[in-house]
Design a protein around this motif. Structure first.
Motif, PDB file in Angstrom:
ATOM      1  N   SER A 151       0.855  -1.195   0.000  1.00 10.27           N
ATOM      2  CA  SER A 151       0.000   0.000   0.000  1.00 10.27           C
ATOM      3  C   SER A 151       0.882   1.234   0.000  1.00 10.27           C
ATOM      4  CB  SER A 151      -0.920   0.002   1.228  1.00 10.27           C
ATOM      5  OG  SER A 151      -0.160   0.083   2.422  1.00 10.27           O
ATOM      6  N   TYR A 152       0.341   2.308  -0.555  1.00  9.40           N
ATOM      7  CA  TYR A 152       1.107   3.543  -0.609  1.00  9.40           C
ATOM      8  C   TYR A 152       1.328   4.123   0.785  1.00  9.40           C
ATOM      9  CZ  TYR A 152       0.543   3.574  -5.671  1.00  9.40           C
ATOM     10  OH  TYR A 152       0.606   3.238  -7.009  1.00  9.40           O
ATOM     11  N   GLY A 153       0.406   3.839   1.703  1.00  9.60           N
ATOM     12  CA  GLY A 153       0.561   4.339   3.067  1.00  9.60           C
ATOM     13  C   GLY A 153       1.825   3.815   3.718  1.00  9.60           C
ATOM     14  N   PHE A 154       2.072   2.509   3.597  1.00  7.64           N
ATOM     15  CA  PHE A 154       3.265   1.914   4.188  1.00  7.64           C
ATOM     16  C   PHE A 154       4.527   2.441   3.509  1.00  7.64           C
ATOM     17  CE2 PHE A 154       6.499  -1.459   3.767  1.00  7.64           C
ATOM     18  CZ  PHE A 154       6.891  -1.543   5.089  1.00  7.64           C
ATOM     19  N   LEU A 155       4.510   2.501   2.189  1.00  6.71           N
ATOM     20  CA  LEU A 155       5.689   2.934   1.451  1.00  6.71           C
ATOM     21  C   LEU A 155       6.036   4.393   1.766  1.00  6.71           C
ATOM     22  CD1 LEU A 155       4.965   1.301  -2.031  1.00  6.71           C
ATOM     23  CD2 LEU A 155       6.280   0.386  -0.124  1.00  6.71           C
TER      24      LEU A 155
END
Length: 291
Positions: A151-155
């Motif tokens: 997910s973009y949140g983690f990255l």
């Protein structure tokens, strides 16, 4: 559940149980030896509590109880985010305590808890997570960890936290460069040892998270590697083992444990009054055998 997927879940259970045992042992040591009164140790305990949450949530067999799948992934998302934030907070603590020489008060401790928990909680709620959350925990070749890191949140969080850590490292490096070679004092050596010890916690957090970072990117671009499923899940499930390994390598912890176990050792000593009592009873014992 396919055979290969069963092996992956079995690896997850074995690594998680080892991590939980190590985390509980660490907390027991801190309670018995009163190490929890030290601020840096309390930060390690907060990280350990996050490891326990990660371990417990990974043990849920969501391949059987699919209704628990969304809950598992949301909590795993929260625990993973908080661990990454703690990695940056450890370096900030080292910079503030050792370089700036500020006193670490309860106010700072509460702020650290708020920084670690509130953003992690917010970003693990439905508006901030992908729509596929909770749809394929152990389905086919998927794992609960796969959706969380893909997910973009983690990255984005990992990238921002890494940049913050890099800034703290530069500040610490510049501080130690002020000491000229050949004039390393005892103060310098003590501070350097503390920096190294605290920095190891951040290093192990970000190395394990970097594996998840690569794992997430490959999944997002459609280059899924089955071997990475095993590697990523094993490293994340063993977070408690890594934490206690660094914890026991501290000389302060070793000294406290040694002092505690020595104080608990029972030494049998014969006091002078006990010797006198034994001597006075000797004639009575002999008279009993005279017949």
């Amino acid at each position: 559940m396919k055979t290969e997927q069963q092996g992956l879940y079995l690896l997850d259970v074995m690594c998680t149980l080892v991590s939980l045992l190590c985390s509980c042992f660490l907390l027991i040591i801190c309670a018995m030896t009163q190490l929890w009164k030290t601020t840096s140790i309390r930060l390690v305990m907060y990280l350990t509590l996050g490891n326990i949450v990660t371990g417990l949530i990974l043990l849920i067999p969501t391949y059987k109880y699919t209704f628990m799948c969304p809950f598992q992934e949301h909590v795993l998302h929260f625990a993973l985010f908080s661990e990454i934030i703690w990695g940056a907070l450890f370096l900030h603590y080292a910079y503030m305590k050792i370089v700036l020489e500020k006193k670490f008060t309860r106010v700072f401790e509460v702020r650290y808890l708020a920084i670690a928990l509130i953003p992690s909680l917010l970003f693990s709620l439905p508006p901030f997570v992908p729509q596929e959350f909770g749809n394929n925990c152990w389905d086919g070749i998927h794992t609960p960890l796969e959706t969380v890191v893909s997910s973009y949140g983690f990255l984005v969080l990992y990238t921002i936290a890494t940049l913050c850590c890099f800034g703290f490292i530069l500040g610490i490096y510049y501080y130690f460069k002020l000491f000229e070679k050949g004039y390393y004092t005892e103060e310098y050596e003590n501070k350097y040892k503390k920096i190294r010890l605290i920095g190891r916690y951040s290093l192990i957090i970000y190395l394990s998270a970097f594996i998840l970072y690569i794992y997430g990117i490959l999944n997002m671009i459609g280059r899924h590697k089955r071997s990475l499923d095993f590697i990523a899940l094993m490293f994340h499930a063993l977070c408690g083992l890594f934490t206690i390994t660094l914890f026991l390598s501290s000389t302060k912890v070793q000294r406290k444990m040694s002092e505690y176990f020595k104080s608990q050792a029972i030494t049998a000593e014969i006091l002078p009054e006990d010797t006198a009592n034994f001597t006075s009873m000797t004639p009575e014992l002999y008279s009993g055998f005279s017949d």
